[in-house]
Scaffold this motif. Sequence first.
Motif, PDB file in Angstrom:
ATOM      1  N   PRO A 192       0.748   3.592  -3.966  1.00 33.65           N
ATOM      2  CA  PRO A 192       0.155   4.904  -4.114  1.00 33.65           C
ATOM      3  C   PRO A 192       1.162   6.042  -4.055  1.00 33.65           C
ATOM      4  N   VAL A 226      -5.803  -1.585  -2.818  1.00 36.18           N
ATOM      5  CA  VAL A 226      -5.245  -1.522  -1.469  1.00 36.18           C
ATOM      6  C   VAL A 226      -6.361  -1.504  -0.443  1.00 36.18           C
ATOM      7  N   THR A 240      -1.010  13.400  -9.027  1.00 35.75           N
ATOM      8  CA  THR A 240      -2.238  14.136  -8.758  1.00 35.75           C
ATOM      9  C   THR A 240      -2.615  15.072  -9.901  1.00 35.75           C
ATOM     10  N   GLU A 256     -13.212   4.377   4.893  1.00 31.85           N
ATOM     11  CA  GLU A 256     -12.369   3.496   5.687  1.00 31.85           C
ATOM     12  C   GLU A 256     -11.597   4.289   6.734  1.00 31.85           C
ATOM     13  N   ALA A 270      -5.296  11.648  -1.987  1.00 31.12           N
ATOM     14  CA  ALA A 270      -4.970  12.461  -3.143  1.00 31.12           C
ATOM     15  C   ALA A 270      -5.909  12.158  -4.301  1.00 31.12           C
ATOM     16  N   SER A 271      -6.203  10.920  -4.520  1.00 27.69           N
ATOM     17  CA  SER A 271      -7.096  10.581  -5.610  1.00 27.69           C
ATOM     18  C   SER A 271      -8.552  10.628  -5.159  1.00 27.69           C
ATOM     19  N   VAL A 291       1.223  15.817   0.322  1.00 32.27           N
ATOM     20  CA  VAL A 291      -0.176  16.155   0.138  1.00 32.27           C
ATOM     21  C   VAL A 291      -0.379  17.530   0.751  1.00 32.27           C
ATOM     22  N   ILE A 335      -4.155   8.882 -13.187  1.00 32.34           N
ATOM     23  CA  ILE A 335      -5.060   8.939 -12.037  1.00 32.34           C
ATOM     24  C   ILE A 335      -5.866   7.660 -11.955  1.00 32.34           C
ATOM     25  N   ALA A 385     -10.480   8.806  -3.382  1.00 35.85           N
ATOM     26  CA  ALA A 385     -11.308   7.615  -3.540  1.00 35.85           C
ATOM     27  C   ALA A 385     -12.294   7.545  -2.393  1.00 35.85           C
ATOM     28  N   THR A 391       0.245   9.589  -5.657  1.00 44.29           N
ATOM     29  CA  THR A 391       0.311  10.961  -5.166  1.00 44.29           C
ATOM     30  C   THR A 391       1.083  11.831  -6.127  1.00 44.29           C
ATOM     31  N   PRO A 405       5.081  11.545   0.507  1.00 44.15           N
ATOM     32  CA  PRO A 405       3.669  11.808   0.302  1.00 44.15           C
ATOM     33  C   PRO A 405       3.360  13.288   0.495  1.00 44.15           C
ATOM     34  N   ALA A 457     -11.634   3.213  10.350  1.00 49.05           N
ATOM     35  CA  ALA A 457     -10.469   2.470  10.830  1.00 49.05           C
ATOM     36  C   ALA A 457     -10.098   2.811  12.256  1.00 49.05           C
ATOM     37  N   ALA A 506      -2.221   3.102   4.516  1.00 45.00           N
ATOM     38  CA  ALA A 506      -2.731   3.073   3.148  1.00 45.00           C
ATOM     39  C   ALA A 506      -3.643   4.250   2.852  1.00 45.00           C
ATOM     40  N   SER A 527      -6.883  -2.237  13.143  1.00 49.32           N
ATOM     41  CA  SER A 527      -7.988  -2.102  14.073  1.00 49.32           C
ATOM     42  C   SER A 527      -8.518  -3.465  14.476  1.00 49.32           C
ATOM     43  N   SER A 567     -14.047   5.213  -1.269  1.00 49.09           N
ATOM     44  CA  SER A 567     -14.000   4.008  -0.438  1.00 49.09           C
ATOM     45  C   SER A 567     -13.029   4.185   0.720  1.00 49.09           C
ATOM     46  N   PRO A 625      -2.266   8.208   0.974  1.00 44.94           N
ATOM     47  CA  PRO A 625      -2.161   8.511  -0.449  1.00 44.94           C
ATOM     48  C   PRO A 625      -3.503   8.478  -1.143  1.00 44.94           C
ATOM     49  N   THR A 626      -4.396   7.630  -0.711  1.00 42.34           N
ATOM     50  CA  THR A 626      -5.675   7.556  -1.381  1.00 42.34           C
ATOM     51  C   THR A 626      -6.416   8.868  -1.259  1.00 42.34           C
ATOM     52  N   ALA A 658       0.825  -1.191   0.000  1.00 35.97           N
ATOM     53  CA  ALA A 658       0.000   0.000   0.000  1.00 35.97           C
ATOM     54  C   ALA A 658       0.861   1.244   0.000  1.00 35.97           C
ATOM     55  N   ASP A 703      -6.974  -4.219   2.384  1.00 35.29           N
ATOM     56  CA  ASP A 703      -7.000  -3.893   3.802  1.00 35.29           C
ATOM     57  C   ASP A 703      -8.280  -4.354   4.449  1.00 35.29           C
ATOM     58  N   ALA A 708      -5.298   2.237  -5.489  1.00 39.86           N
ATOM     59  CA  ALA A 708      -5.859   2.594  -4.193  1.00 39.86           C
ATOM     60  C   ALA A 708      -7.004   1.678  -3.843  1.00 39.86           C
ATOM     61  N   ALA A 720      -1.552   4.087  12.145  1.00 39.35           N
ATOM     62  CA  ALA A 720      -2.685   3.169  12.171  1.00 39.35           C
ATOM     63  C   ALA A 720      -2.895   2.506  10.813  1.00 39.35           C
TER      64      ALA A 720
END
Lengths: 663, 625
Positions: A184, A208, A191, B526, B517-518, B555, A198, B520, A188, B553, B530, B511, A221, B522, B514-515, A180, A212, A205, B508
């Motif tokens: 990504p 990933v 972007t 999370e 940035a896009s 961002v 993208i 996403a 990044t 990263p 999480a 993952a 968790s 989903s 980075p997501t 993961a 997860d 993503a 924690a």
Amino acid sequence: MSQNVMQLLLAAIVVLPLIGAVAALLPAPPGLRGRDPEQAVLRHGVTVTGLVLALAIALAAGFDHDSPESMQATTDIRWIPALDIRIHLGIDGISLPLLVMTALLTFLCALYSYFKMPAGPSPMAFVALLLVLEAGTLATFAVLDLILFFLAFEMVLIPMYFLIARWGGQEGPARAGDFARTAPATATAATNTPATEIDAASTAAQSVAHSDASAGDQSGSGRERAAWQFILYTLLGSVVMLLGLLLIGLKGGTFDMVALASDNGAGLSHTTQLIAVLAIGIGLAVKAPMWPLHSWLPDAHTAAPTVGSVLLAGVLLKMGTYGFVRIVLPIAPDGAHTFAPYLAAFAVVGIIYGSLACLALALPSSDQRAEVGPGATLAPTGRKADLKRLIAYSSVGHMGFVLLGISTLTPTGINGALFANIAHGLITGLLFFLVGALKERFGSTDLNYLAGGARASGAALYGRAPRLGGLVVFAAVASLGLPGLAGFWGEMLAMFGAYEPAAGLSRPAYLTFLALAGVGTLLTAAYMLVVVRRVCMGEPDAGGYGAARTAGAAVPVAVGAAAGATGATAAGDLAGTEQTSSADSRRSNGSAGSDSSDSTDGSDSGAGSGGGAGSDGAIADVRGYELAAWAPLVALTVIAGLWPAVLLGLTDPAVQHLLGGGS
Amino acid sequence: MNTIAASAVQSIDWLAIAPPTITAVLGLVVLVADLFLAERHKPLLGWVSVAGLAIAGLSLLPLRDGDRTTFCLVSDGNVCSYVADDFTIVIQLLVLGGALLTALLSVHAVAELKLPAGEYWFLLLSSAAGAALLPASRDLATLVIALEVASLPAFALVGLRRGDRLAAEAALKFFLSSVAATAVTLLGVSFVYATTGSMHVAEIADGLTHVDSRLETLAQAGVALTLIGFAFKTAAVPFHFWVPDTYVGAPLPVAAYLSVIGKAVGFTGLIVVTVRAFPSYADVWGPAMAALAALTMTVGNVAALRQRPDRAHSAVRLLAWSSVGQAGYLLVPIAAAGYADSTAEAEHAIGATVAYALMYAAVNLGAFAVVALVAQTTQTAQPVQSAQATHTTHTAQAAQTGQTAQPAHATETAEPAQRSNDGAGHRLTDHRALYATHPLAALSLGFFLLCLAGLPPGVIGLFAKVTVFSAVVDAGLGWLAVVMAVNVVIALYYYLQWTAALFRAPTAVPATVPTAASAAPSSAGEASAAGEPVPVSAAVPEAQVVSGTAPGPRVDVGTLASGTPGTAAHQAAHRGARTGESATDAVRPRVPAPLAATVALTAAIAVALSGAPQLVLRFASGTLF
């Protein structure tokens, strides 16, 4: 050996791990630095636990085997006069085997971690926690004061919590995390770039996120939740137990177990005994675990690192049953007598429930079979048949035998229970070690994945790692109670005790329990053999004739991935013919990683194992250090199985003594 | 003539009254010295006060044999107003030690919050003097005066943060309700005086055994009403409603002071009044105390359980409610004393309260000290951020906490950041993964919380609870023991949750960063699923630091967030938190020495007591009076 030396030995066994735990947090002194700090501290762990083991063996050697019923190596000093709490240590034939086994298992765990440190934060904390855990368990078996017993009982919770929460999960999720992090990073960077990039980023993503969500069940968790559940359950049980202990202490006038045991409940009214047994029993039953209170165990085991599982099953569960024998039976015999049939009933339900749960996990699940058909590739991943979970449930069953033995209130049954305690510690410890090794090699403990047909990543241990396979078979048959191995005697004696329970207990009821427990042994044999067949058997050779034979079955469902998968889709499946080829092809897709939408399905194993275990079929067989960690368990399992008198000779007089009221 | 002279000029045992006297005199000295000190020397006052409290504590040493009396009646030498027996010495030790720790805790806070130094130290010392006088008082007039001397400065202390609406409101609330309670107590005292004709505790105890039957009701009412003022100070339910707001509004050291010394004042008064003055009316106050105890711990613990960790000041609120719950445990042995068969047994039960209070004082002050430390380090991290990040912080905070008023104007200028951030460091979420940044503080707080919960390794907490249990079981109050057991279990949950949060892994779910940035959807779901909500305001500056230093990263949380305020800002900050957490070591503000000393001192006491619980538990076995 003189009394003083023995006294010092026992005190050192309890205190040394604590000192070692503090020392583990300090920087290593010059000369002991080793290659790097991590190596130094792990070596420190091995040294301390080894020293404790040596002391424990010396203690066992110095133990007067002619009178195992008497408390030996006793220390008795005032600690808190206000509450009449004394630091009272001592061992007899009941606690000595458990003490030695604890020292042994912890040493083996430290040794194993020295070579194979579980993924997680600093090893310093790991070693310190391991040593605190050892101190707590050793103290539980060595103390003879109710309040000290409670303290020691609780002392293991915090280290175990952190072992599960911080070092749990191991490679699979960790590797998914790595993936993961790297994938990504490109995302990044992209972007502000054209749509294609993208898109690629978001697919990465998504995959990933998916990995997860599935593999992460055991990581992050998920394992914190398991650890939280573990600590909450056992704490609630312990608080109730503390109330029971206080009740006994206040009504009985002392917290001293020896004094209370020799009173044999004389100073306690029937009502007091009932309440006390109920309260203490609940606390111990959570730990043991007894059937309706067991639900923390599978999650904790699944989430724990290998050494955590070994110690949890091998040692921590024994604290519960030891409490029954040491506290409940001799101190409140009336109460124990009243509740014994209920305990037996719960124990038997636990045996049946545990075996059925294992069987359900072991057999290929039906929803998977239903997947065969067009479009099945996208069917949701079925329930995971985690091997660790399976062994955890089998522990519920085995501990059911121990509790059944205790509930007979006869020397035979209790001896059987104590024997089964030790046997379960050795065998389940070994099983968890082996599953840890499987996980390390294949990146997953999912039985469906390990069965895996004959695809390259399927385990097929006989062919690919014969020694490991042999050990798995050994542990499995020992666990199902093959005569001649340790697992047999305990369960046999427990059932034998149930055949003729103590006077005043309903014999027909116990005969029913006996019959049900017998069914339980059959079920245990069934699921263990299924596990052996699915993990060990199979075709190691990935290509060749097997692929050709099953290609027909695989084609309808694996159209999209056929190109990437043919090499790997060796669904030869000699072992488990009912294993669906759909599952196989999904997994092979995952490892091939050619199609992103498919890889979401297989990623729970694919991402974790595809790159790691290697699809070349070369699986490391038993390594040197693994052999060193496992050989003592194997040897002891055989010795205890062939020569049960070693243990029974120790426990029997002590049990007779305890039941007879210490006279 | 001679007799008049002898009665007018008593010989005073100055040694016996030294502890409260030193404290009071020192308070005056500090107040006067404040006038002549230059601004830059003001911090000296704090250290003078600390030293003075230490001396006052040392003055207890010659009194250890515990049999001094002074201000006695001329007619009867056995009836005295000031008695320095074992009970007095122990409580004075608790009060002076607690005040000392509070003073250490305050040294930094006074400078930080720009509190008027002279006034602050004067008020603190006066209140401590009153609290030290209270356990020695053996007549109702002295008792009420001591109560007021301890309380009145506390009102001012709560409201000392000038220009703070919250503080003023808290002080007023505290003042009005406290004064009302004291008035009721005074009414009760007058009733008791009417029936017995004496103010001295010993004579009242004697007089109440043969009350005129026509005055029976008056005596009963007097006994019941007298308890109220003291019950108020212990924050017993239903006299507890002032606690959360007062603790939150007050400067943190004052809250700590109220939670320990304030309660000590209350329960000491209750003990003196019930066990010493009204033993013959045990059938009146015994059930009342039992009901108070049961109510207090239940309400306190249930309310503590319901605290949302991301709410502003939630750590202080939780401590406030937990202190209400703890007050319940403190009251249990007093109730048990009401059911005791003999005076010796009653005093035995009282010992459990004293032992518990000693444990609670050390541990609770320690917990407050760590909370102060965390707030301190979160605040010093604040200036790192740019104005843009401030914007993010507050919009995010608005989204998260629902506090719309403060952030609204905070977005306009970066300046009020300091103010609105006051509560930010006091949130439970700010304690998440404390172990990663301040391992020792986290270990200490974990230990304190386990002591409060009564779990090993907090051995002393466990045994203090065990003594309370044994007192209540001995008294035959089975139902109260059950209520207490249930409460201990409830309390376990929130103490453990807090403790577990301290040791959470700082990274924690890597993952999710980075997501972001896009964008996403989903992964956004999370991210919130999480883990718990993360300290947004603390994390954003860190995220800035990271994106500035780490090339990986990168961002730009700030731009992303300021473009879409509200939920997007929240989410971005949320993700930023995850980036930042890995680099929390980079932002590691220094901990003020007095704060660190307080934590170290309380931790040392707690550990020492856990190793040798007999140190405090012996009070539960011996007789104190």
